[in-house]
Write a protein that holds these residues in place. Structure first.
Motif, mmCIF file in Angstrom:
data_model
loop_
_atom_site.group_PDB
_atom_site.id
_atom_site.type_symbol
_atom_site.label_atom_id
_atom_site.label_comp_id
_atom_site.label_asym_id
_atom_site.label_seq_id
_atom_site.Cartn_x
_atom_site.Cartn_y
_atom_site.Cartn_z
ATOM 1 N N VAL A 77 2.173 -1.155 -6.143
ATOM 2 C CA VAL A 77 1.596 -0.425 -5.013
ATOM 3 C C VAL A 77 0.134 -0.140 -5.321
ATOM 4 N N GLY A 79 -3.449 1.602 -5.251
ATOM 5 C CA GLY A 79 -3.892 2.979 -5.221
ATOM 6 C C GLY A 79 -5.381 3.039 -4.945
ATOM 7 N N CYS A 104 7.808 -0.870 1.858
ATOM 8 C CA CYS A 104 7.204 -2.129 1.421
ATOM 9 C C CYS A 104 7.924 -3.355 1.985
ATOM 10 N N ALA A 130 6.588 1.212 -8.100
ATOM 11 C CA ALA A 130 7.598 1.960 -7.345
ATOM 12 C C ALA A 130 8.941 1.290 -7.566
ATOM 13 N N ARG A 138 0.038 0.936 -9.091
ATOM 14 C CA ARG A 138 1.160 1.812 -9.429
ATOM 15 C C ARG A 138 2.439 1.023 -9.215
ATOM 16 N N SER A 154 0.836 -1.203 0.000
ATOM 17 C CA SER A 154 0.000 0.000 0.000
ATOM 18 C C SER A 154 0.869 1.251 0.000
ATOM 19 N N GLU A 155 0.255 2.362 -0.328
ATOM 20 C CA GLU A 155 0.985 3.628 -0.304
ATOM 21 C C GLU A 155 1.492 3.939 1.097
ATOM 22 N N ARG A 156 0.687 3.615 2.096
ATOM 23 C CA ARG A 156 1.109 3.872 3.467
ATOM 24 C C ARG A 156 2.318 3.021 3.829
ATOM 25 N N ARG A 198 8.280 6.608 -9.939
ATOM 26 C CA ARG A 198 6.970 5.966 -9.852
ATOM 27 C C ARG A 198 6.389 5.791 -11.250
#
Length: 902
Positions: free
Chosen positions: A795, A797, A768, A805, A803, A759-761, A817
Motif C-alpha cells: 500500500v 503511503g 484493494c 496490509a 506499507r 492506495s490507502e484510499r 499493517r
C-alpha cells in the motif's frame, strides 16, 4: 350496599344458585309482589302474597326462599332493632316494627285456616346476615325468623329465607308487607305495643289489625325511608319463590311473578364524585393509591339517588403500572375466588395488593374487603378482584387496569357494580417498593379524568377530573428539571484476572431513579479481552424469530436457541424504588448483524408473578477492530415498554460464563471498559469501568519464525523469490504485541513490480479489489474453528517504502499493517500492532515470479541469508531470533569438492 328488606317473605340461607323447580305435590299459586309507589328510587310499601296449593295433603312446607327483584333495597338502620333477649321474650318494642304479616295454614280441618295477623320486627343480626326479621305466628304462638341475604353470585338482589317451618299446621298462605316509612304516623294503628310470651303482639284469627285499635303506638324515631325502588325503568323485574317440603328434600316447588315496572326515572338524581391521592409525591417512584367514590344517598321522602353502575378512570400520562408490582406475587384464580358462588373467597395472601371499605346507611357497619391480583385472561391482563364478606354479602367484584400498549397510560375500569345504595367506596392500594403504580417523572399537578355511569339510563353519565400532585424528586431530591439527569454507572470485570487465563466476565450498567431511561447503548472492550469461538454454534435466525413469537413461560421451559450457542445469562432490573423487578434471560452467540461479523442475542422471558408479557429479544452487533481486535458491541435500542408496562430499566447485567470462552489480556497495563449511552431525552453520556489483568510477568514468551524460499526461481541474482514465513506461538505464552523482521541486503523491494500498488484510499474503500496482491496470508488460531485467510497488499503511503496490509478474513476480520524502511542491516518491516490474542500459526506466502515483491540482489546459494526477528510481548518481554532462510540450493558433487580441495 343497602340490604333491602324488601317484600315479602321468607327465604332461605343462600341456597346455591339456580334451583330448578320440581314436580312436587305442593304448588305455588297466586304469587304477587306489589308496590305502593312505582317511581324510581321511591320508598314504597312492599307487599308479597302467595298461596300453596296442596299444603298438608300430603306435603308440608319446610323451607321457603323468596328472591326479591334486582335493585330493591332496604335500610334496616332507619328503625330500631330488637335485641335477641327481647325477641326471645316476645317483647320487641314498637319502634322496631317493620311491617305486618298475615298467615293461613291447614289447621283444624280447614285447608286455609286464618291464623291471624302479626307485627314483623327488625332484630339484631346473628352471623352471616344482612338483616333478620321475626314474628310470632298468631294462634300457634310459634316464633319465626326471616333471614335476609344477598344474591352475591348473580345480581346482588335480596334473598329472604325461612327455615324449619312447623309441621303442626302446614303453611298454606302468606300476605306480608314491609313499610316504606316505618316511623310514619300513618302506621300508628298497625303498630303494636310490647307483647309477652303469654300474650304475643298480634291479632289471632284476623286478617287485619282491628284488635289493636284501642292501643295504637307512635314511633319515636325520625321518619326515614326503609325501602327503595330500583333505578332501572321500563322493564319487568321478576320475583321468585321456592318451597322445599319435608317429604321431598332437595326438591323445590317454584313460582314466579313480576314486580311492577319502575317509572319516572327522571325523578332521580346522580351526583357522584371521585378523588384519589398517591401514597408518595415523588417522581419516578413506586406508589400505592387511595381512591374514593362518593355517591350521596339522601335519607328523605324524595326519590333516592341512582346507584353507581360503572366507573372509568383515566390516570395521567406517566403514571404507569410498576414493573415490580407483581414480582413475588401470585394470582388469585377464578376457582380460589369462588366466583359465581355465595361462599367466602379463598384467594391467597400472596395475591393481595390492597383493601377497600364500602359504607352505606343500609349496612350495620362498614363492609371491609380485600383487593387481589386476579388470574389474567386474554384481553384483560391486569384483573383486580374486590372480595368482601359480611352482613350476608359475599361480594366478588372485578376491576381491570388497561395500560396503553404504546405509552403505558392506565385506564381503570370497574363494571357491573351492584345496584345497591353504596354511599362511599374507599380503595387502598398498598404502598411499598412493590407498589402497583410508578409515578410520573416530572413535577406538576397531574390530571385524572373520571366517568361515572348510573344504573338509571335516563340520567347522564358524570364526567369530572381532579389532580394528583407530584412535588419532589425520588429519595428526597429536588424536582428534576425539564431535562432529567443522565449519569449511568458501569462496572465490568472478570472473575479471574490472571493474564491470559480463561474467566467469566460480568458487565453491569446502572441508572438511578429520576435519571433518564436507558436507550441506545454501545460498549468498547479493552484490547486483549477476547473469546474463544471454537466449538460454539450460532443461534439461527429462525430460532430468534421463534423466541420473539413465544410466550415467556414457553421460552423459559423450552429455549428456542440451541444450548450449544449459549454463552451466558442476563439479568435486567426494572422499576423504581429499592426493590426493582429482575428478569433473567440467556445470552447466545449469533451470526452477522448490521455489518458486524458476529452478534449476541439476549433472550429474556418477561415474567412477573402471574403475568406473562412474552419474550424480549435484544440483538447486539459485535464488531472486531481490524487493527488490534478489540471488541465493539452496539446494542439495539433497549425496549422501553413491554405489554403496556414501561420498563423503567434500572440495571442491565450480562454474565458471560461459558467455560473456556472469555480470555484475559496478556497486557497488564491499566485499561477500561468503555460505554456510551443515550437517554430517552436524548442526552449522551460516556462512562467507563476500570479494568486490569495481573501477573503478566510470569508468562513465558518464545515465538518462533521459520522462512523458506519456494519455487525454482528463488536463488539466483535478480530472481523474484517466493518466500514462506511461518510464525508459531506456544499455548500459555504471552501474546505478541509487535514484531519486526529485518531482511538481509540479499533481498530488496523490486520497484519494477509496484506499478499496480494499492492506495490507502482504495484499501479503505474496496479492500484493494482489482490491485495485484503481493502474497497470501492465513492464521490458524486456537480461538476459531476455521483459519482466517486472505491476501497481502503493498500500500502506497506518503513517501518512503510501501506499507503492507495483511487481510485476514473469516469468522472475524483482522488487518495487521506493516511499516517498511531501509536500515543498515537491510530491509526492516515492522508490524507495530498485533492483536493481543493467541496467534497459533501465522503464514505469509510472499509471491515470487513476474510480479514478485522482492528481488534477489545476489545469488542466495552463495551464502544463505539470515533474517533477524525482534519480538515484543504484550507482557513487556522481548525476544530476538535469527532465522536462516531455507533455500533450494543444489549440493556440489564430491568430485568438484575434491578438485577444489587440491
Amino acid at each position: 350496599m343497602r340490604r333491602a328488606i324488601l317484600l315479602p317473605v321468607l327465604a332461605a340461607i343462600a341456597l346455591t344458585a339456580a334451583v330448578a323447580p320440581a314436580q312436587a305435590a305442593i304448588q305455588v299459586e297466586d304469587l304477587e309482589t306489589l308496590s305502593s309507589n312505582s317511581v324510581a328510587g321511591a320508598h314504597p310499601d312492599l307487599r308479597t302474597k302467595f298461596k300453596l296449593n296442596g299444603a298438608g295433603a300430603p306435603e308440608v312446607a319446610k323451607n321457603i326462599i323468596f328472591d326479591a327483584p334486582q335493585g330493591i333495597f332496604g335500610n334496616p338502620s332507619s328503625l330500631g332493632k330488637c335485641s335477641a333477649l327481647d325477641d326471645a321474650l316476645v317483647q320487641c318494642p314498637p319502634l322496631t316494627q317493620a311491617g305486618l304479616i298475615t298467615v293461613h295454614a291447614n289447621y283444624l280441618g280447614d285447608p286455609n285456616y286464618l291464623l291471624g295477623t302479626a307485627p314483623v320486627y327488625n332484630v339484631n343480626t346473628a352471623g352471616d346476615e344482612a338483616a333478620r326479621f321475626t314474628f310470632n305466628v298468631p294462634t300457634l304462638n310459634i316464633p319465626i325468623a326471616i333471614l335476609v341475604g344477598v344474591r352475591s353470585a348473580t345480581d346482588y338482589g335480596l334473598r329472604f329465607t325461612v327455615s324449619g317451618i312447623t309441621q303442626t299446621a302446614p303453611l298454606s298462605e302468606v300476605d306480608m308487607t314491609f313499610w316504606g316509612f316505618p316511623a310514619s304516623n300513618v302506621h300508628n294503628p298497625d303498630r303494636f305495643p310490647v307483647g309477652s310470651i303469654a300474650d304475643p303482639a298480634g291479632c289471632p284469627g284476623q286478617a287485619d289489625t282491628s284488635c289493636n285499635a284501642a292501643t295504637p303506638e307512635r314511633s319515636p324515631l325520625p321518619n326515614l325511608p326503609f325501602t327503595g325502588n330500583p333505578s332501572v325503568c321500563g322493564r319487568p323485574m321478576p320475583t321468585s319463590l321456592y318451597v322445599e317440603t319435608y317429604q321431598r328434600p332437595g326438591e323445590f316447588a317454584h313460582g314466579e311473578a313480576d314486580y311492577p315496572p319502575t317509572t319516572e326515572c327522571d325523578r332521580q338524581t346522580f351526583q357522584p364524585f371521585a378523588q384519589a391521592r398517591l401514597t408518595t409525591q415523588a417522581t419516578d417512584s413506586p406508589s400505592g393509591m387511595e381512591l374514593e367514590f362518593v355517591i350521596p344517598q339522601a335519607q328523605s321522602k324524595a326519590a333516592a339517588p341512582a346507584q353507581l353502575r360503572a366507573a372509568k378512570l383515566v390516570l395521567p400520562p406517566g403514571l404507569t403500572v410498576n414493573p415490580d408490582a407483581a414480582d413475588g406475587q401470585t394470582a388469585c384464580s377464578d376457582q380460589d375466588a369462588e366466583l359465581g358462588r355465595e361462599v367466602v373467597s379463598q384467594c391467597p395472601d400472596s395475591s393481595k395488593v390492597g383493601n377497600f371499605i364500602i359504607e352505606s346507611e343500609s349496612l350495620p357497619g362498614p363492609l371491609h374487603g380485600s383487593l387481589y391480583f386476579g388470574e389474567p385472561v386474554p384481553g384483560n391482563q391486569y384483573r383486580l378482584y374486590m372480595v368482601a364478606d359480611g352482613f350476608g354479602i359475599h361480594a366478588k367484584l372485578i376491576g381491570k387496569l388497561l395500560p396503553d400498549q404504546k405509552t403505558g397510560q392506565i385506564t381503570a375500569e370497574f363494571d357491573d357494580l351492584p345496584q345497591l345504595p353504596f354511599e362511599k367506596f374507599t380503595m387502598s392500594v398498598f404502598a411499598s417498593d412493590r407498589g402497583v403504580f410508578a409515578t410520573p417523572t416530572n413535577c406538576t399537578i397531574h390530571t385524572v379524568s373520571t366517568r361515572l355511569f348510573p344504573w338509571n339510563t335516563a340520567l347522564p353519565d358524570q364526567n369530572s377530573s381532579f389532580g394528583l400532585s407530584i412535588d419532589r424528586g425520588p429519595n428526597g431530591a429536588l424536582c428534576p428539571g425539564v431535562t432529567r439527569p443522565f449519569d449511568p454507572r458501569l462496572n465490568a470485570g472478570t472473575s479471574n484476572s490472571g493474564a491470559g487465563r480463561f474467566s467469566s466476565f460480568t458487565l453491569k450498567l446502572d441508572r438511578d431513579d429520576g435519571d433518564q431511561y436507558l436507550g441506545d447503548l454501545n460498549f468498547t472492550m479493552p484490547p486483549g479481552l477476547t473469546a474463544s469461538l471454537r466449538g460454539i454454534t450460532y443461534c439461527p435466525q429462525q430460532s430468534i424469530a421463534a423466541a420473539i413469537a413465544n410466550s415467556g413461560r414457553a421460552e423459559q421451559s423450552n429455549p428456542s436457541c440451541p444450548a450449544t450457542s449459549q454463552i451466558g445469562t442476563t439479568n435486567v432490573a426494572a422499576g423504581p424504588g429499592s426493590h426493582p423487578f429482575h428478569a433473567v434471560g440467556r445470552m447466545y452467540l449469533a451470526g452477522p448483524l448490521k455489518g458486524a461479523p458476529l452478534s449476541l442475542v439476549a433472550v429474556t422471558p418477561a415474567l412477573a408473578g402471574p403475568y406473562d408479557y412474552g419474550v424480549v429479544v435484544v440483538r447486539v452487533a459485535i464488531d472486531v477492530d481490524r487493527s488490534d481486535a478489540h471488541v465493539i458491541a452496539l446494542s439495539d435500542t433497549v425496549p422501553s415498554i413491554i405489554g403496556g408496562i414501561p420498563i423503567r430499566m434500572r440495571s442491565i447485567q450480562v454474565n458471560i460464563d461459558r467455560p473456556n470462552f472469555m480470555i484475559n489480556p496478556t497486557n497488564c497495563a491499566p485499561m477500561t471498559v468503555d460505554s456510551q449511552g443515550i437517554g430517552d431525552q436524548g442526552t449522551v453520556a460516556d462512562f467507563s469501568s476500570y479494568f486490569q489483568a495481573v501477573n503478566c510477568a510470569y508468562l513465558p514468551f518464545k515465538p518462533r519464525l521459520s522462512v523458506r524460499a519456494v519455487g525454482p526461481r528463488a536463488v539466483k541474482r535478480n530472481d523474484n523469490p517466493a518466500l514462506r514465513f511461518d510464525l508459531r506461538t506456544r499455548p500459555g505464552d504471552a501474546n505478541i504485541r509487535s514484531v519486526s523482521v529485518t531482511l538481509p541486503p540479499a533481498y530488496a523491494i523490486d520497484q519494477r513490480h509496484l506499478g499496480g500498488i494499492c492506495s490507502e484510499r482504495e484499501l479503505a474503500a474496496t479492500g484493494c479489489a482489482g490491485k495485484s496482491p503481493i502474497g497470501r496470508v492465513s492464521t490458524v488460531t486456537p480461538l476459531l474453528d476455521q483459519p482466517l485467510q486472505g491476501l497481502a497488499y503493498a500500500v502506497s503511503g506518503t513517501g518512503g517504502l510501501p506499507r503492507l496490509a495483511f487481510m485476514l478474513d473469516g469468522q472475524v476480520s483482522i488487518l495487521p499493517r506493516g511499516e517498511s524502511k531501509s536500515v543498515k542491516d537491510g530491509l526492516k518491516t515492522t508490524v507495530p500492532v498485533v492483536p493481543d490474542a493467541p496467534v497459533g500459526h501465522f503464514r505469509l506466502d510472499l509471491f515470487g515470479g513476474k510480479k514478485g515483491y522482492l528481488i534477489n540482489t545476489r545469488s542466495i546459494c552463495a551464502k544463505r541469508p539470515e533474517i533477524k526477528v525482534d519480538y515484543a510481548a504484550q507482557s513487556g518481554r522481548r525476544y530476538r531470533q535469527k532465522v536462516r532462510v531455507k533455500v533450494p540450493c543444489k549440493r556440489k558433487s564430491k568430485a568438484r569438492r575434491a578438485g577444489k580441495s587440491r
